[in-house]
Scaffold this motif. Structure first.
Motif, short mmCIF file in Angstrom:
data_model
loop_
_atom_site.label_atom_id
_atom_site.label_comp_id
_atom_site.label_asym_id
_atom_site.label_seq_id
_atom_site.Cartn_x
_atom_site.Cartn_y
_atom_site.Cartn_z
N PRO A 8 36.32 98.57 -28.86
CA PRO A 8 36.84 97.38 -29.53
C PRO A 8 36.06 97.04 -30.79
N PHE A 9 36.78 96.47 -31.75
CA PHE A 9 36.20 96.11 -33.04
C PHE A 9 34.99 95.20 -32.86
N TRP A 10 35.11 94.24 -31.96
CA TRP A 10 34.02 93.26 -31.80
C TRP A 10 32.76 93.89 -31.24
N MET A 11 32.92 94.94 -30.38
CA MET A 11 31.73 95.61 -29.84
C MET A 11 30.98 96.35 -30.95
N LEU A 12 31.73 97.02 -31.81
CA LEU A 12 31.11 97.75 -32.91
C LEU A 12 30.47 96.78 -33.91
N PHE A 13 31.15 95.68 -34.17
CA PHE A 13 30.61 94.68 -35.08
C PHE A 13 29.32 94.07 -34.52
N ALA A 14 29.30 93.85 -33.18
CA ALA A 14 28.09 93.32 -32.55
C ALA A 14 26.93 94.31 -32.68
N LEU A 15 27.22 95.60 -32.56
CA LEU A 15 26.18 96.62 -32.71
C LEU A 15 25.63 96.62 -34.14
N LEU A 16 26.52 96.55 -35.12
CA LEU A 16 26.07 96.49 -36.51
C LEU A 16 25.26 95.22 -36.77
N GLY A 17 25.70 94.12 -36.16
CA GLY A 17 24.95 92.88 -36.31
C GLY A 17 23.55 92.98 -35.73
N LEU A 18 23.43 93.66 -34.59
CA LEU A 18 22.11 93.86 -33.98
C LEU A 18 21.22 94.72 -34.87
N LEU A 19 21.82 95.73 -35.49
CA LEU A 19 21.04 96.65 -36.31
C LEU A 19 20.70 96.07 -37.67
N ALA A 20 21.68 95.44 -38.33
CA ALA A 20 21.50 95.03 -39.73
C ALA A 20 21.23 93.54 -39.91
N ALA A 21 21.92 92.69 -39.14
CA ALA A 21 21.80 91.25 -39.36
C ALA A 21 20.63 90.63 -38.60
#
Length: 550
Positions: A8-21
């Motif tokens: 799901p889009f939100w799972m991938l976005f959460a991973l990017l948020g953990l890594l970058a944000a």
């Protein structure tokens, strides 16, 4: 599609948020909170700290001078490469990128070995080396020699795209060719030059290698070296490090915003229906001589001198005995590849960390690029921006944020002080390469491919494996190679986040140089540069092969 259904889009976005944000939020939180409440004390103290104010002044002055230095080098090169006999010598573009792909701390060490007292300059020319080289001017020179390819390529591409009709109009304008170039061609270059200059300014502010080696010797400290000192020397001052990181982050974000405004508002249309290639003009004898001389000098200074110094130092038994046949040895390389030696462990650590980080970044980058697609809606645009943040923001800011985030008390477990820490750091810093190369491959696919997938008559997993992966393989592999190369030579992150008694090729080079064992350090530098050139050659070969089969 298989990706959107099972990831799901939100799972991938959460991973990017953990890594970058998350690292950036950690920097903000540490700077502006004190005992759980909002506080501006630490940031205010930083703005009134004379040492930090001096560091900011040094960084801004260095950035402006490097812009000037790269302009002096790159603008004549771009003109020579597009308007003279060198217009057909495409191989030069590959050669000109070598300084940019060489780790800056290695190039800096090469110049220091060449110009120091009893260095190679004195051995070759038998006269004392200019003492003025070890100054701000020398630092600007070294950094300009590293960054000029970036400005050169952007100016050259713009000059190539300027339509032949503009050249014809300039000839009819009725003034001298020089005035025509000033009044017509130069304004068309200003937008590109402004954008490239701002990016060079950011790269200069974010650079650690040259300031940490050359700058340290002349006592010229900038953002990155000061942040490193606050975190690596006792007493550790995390508040000062985060405050300085936040200032650096703010400056880079403002410059990035200005660069976007320039790209949107001040770009010019330079194509029309006429040929984009002006009528060839035969160079005069003076132009040919000047062009060859200038290109030769730039290549000698940007590649010849530092590479000669690096290789020569790696082969000397005793540096004080100079360049003599009986002083040549391969013992440094033998020691480097000896099992259980410190250098061998460092090299294997670099390979291992880079291999895992590049593979993980390639997988995350593939899923991210497929989710972003053409960034047609706001969530996709936000994901695209999040994935690009490590390219916009200096790496040392992310490293500081990662240290703070992974030391948070509320985390049930942490990877800090483990070998997973450098791997995660490399993934965070270099994920944009994996995303952008894969996005480039996706953008080249025709829309009919998307429609044909729907009638393929099999499962979405099979479509993904049989169709999507082969079509995107070139971009995935190019992103993997770039991530691997840069992870292999990463310095500032490795210095700050490696566990105790663990080293990489970059930290080995740095520590050997600091300890005075330049031969061992330069032998590792030669291996690092060789690996870089090898992988770049492989990537170029893959891209050329793909073009011939397209």
């Amino acid at each position: 599609m298989f990706i959107s259904k099972h990831i799901p889009f939100w799972m991938l976005f959460a991973l990017l948020g953990l890594l970058a944000a998350a690292p950036l939020l950690a920097v903000l939180g540490y700077t502006f909170t004190e005992e759980g409440t909002l506080s501006f004390t630490a940031f205010s103290e930083a703005l009134h700290n004379e040492r930090i104010l001096s560091t900011m002044e040094h960084s801004f002055v260095l950035g402006l001078l490097v812009i000037l230095g790269t302009t002096i080098i790159a603008l004549p090169l771009a003109i020579i490469r597009t308007k003279t006999q060198f217009a057909n010598k495409n191989w030069l573009d590959i050669v000109f990128t070598i300084p940019f792909m060489t780790p800056p701390y290695i190039g800096s060490m090469g110049w220091m070995q060449f110009m120091q007292h009893n260095g190679y300059y004195e051995s070759i020319f038998t006269v004392p080396a200019p003492a003025s080289f070890f100054s701000l001017a020398g630092m600007v020179f070294i950094m300009s020699m590293h960054l000029y390819p970036f400005l050169y390529l952007m100016l050259r591409n713009t000059l190539i795209r300027i339509n032949g009709s503009f050249q014809d109009a300039a000839d009819i304008y009725g003034r001298s060719p020089f005035m025509n170039w000033i009044r017509i061609v130069l304004p068309l270059l200003l937008s590109t030059y402004a954008m490239a200059s701002l990016l060079i300014f950011i790269k200069t502010l974010a650079e650690f290698g040259t300031p940490a080696t050359f700058g340290k010797q002349i006592g010229f400290y900038v953002f990155t070296t000061e942040i490193h000192q606050y975190l690596s020397r006792w007493p550790v001052n995390i508040s000062a490090a985060t405050s300085l990181s936040l200032i650096l982050l703010s400056v880079c974000m403002v410059i990035w915003y200005l660069q976007n405004i320039i790209s949107r508002r001040y770009a010019y249309g330079i194509h029309s229906g006429r040929s984009s290639i002006p009528a060839p003009k035969k160079d005069s004898q003076a132009v040919r001589i000047i062009s060859w001389f200038y290109v030769t000098v730039i290549l000698l200074l940007s590649i010849g001198v530092p590479y000669f110094s690096i290789v020569a130092t790696s082969l000397l038994k005793v540096r004080g005995d100079g360049l003599q046949w009986d002083n040549i040895t391969f013992s440094h390389y033998i020691e480097l590849f000896s099992l259980h030696s410190e250098g061998f462990y460092a090299l294997m650590n670099s390979f291992g960390f880079a291999l895992v980080a590049a593979t993980a970044a390639a997988v995350i980058g593939l899923f991210t690029a497929l989710s972003i697609k053409d960034a047609s809606n706001k969530p996709q645009k936000l994901m695209d921006l999040t994935s690009m943040m490590p390219n916009i923001i200096p790496g040392i800011v992310f490293v500081v944020g990662l240290i703070i985030f992974w030391n948070a008390r509320w985390l049930p477990a942490t990877i800090y002080n483990t070998k997973w820490m450098p791997i995660v750091t490399y993934i965070v810093l270099f994920l944009p390469y994996a995303v952008q190369y894969t996005k480039g491959s996706i953008s080249q696919l025709h829309q009919s491919i998307h429609a044909s997938n729907a009638v393929y008559g099999t499962s979405k997993l099979t479509i993904f494996i049989r169709i999507w992966l082969p079509l995107l393989a070139q971009g995935i592999l190019a992103g993997w190679i770039m991530t691997f190369i840069i992870s292999m030579r990463e310095l500032v992150g490795s210095l700050l986040i490696l566990p105790p008694s663990v080293s990489t090729s970059a930290t080995f080079i740095y520590s050997q140089f600091e300890q005075g064992d330049a031969g061992a350090g330069m032998s590792m530098a030669v291996i690092t540069v060789f690996v870089t050139i090898l992988f770049i050659t492989i990537m170029n070969w893959i891209q050329r092969k793909a073009l011939t089969h397209s």
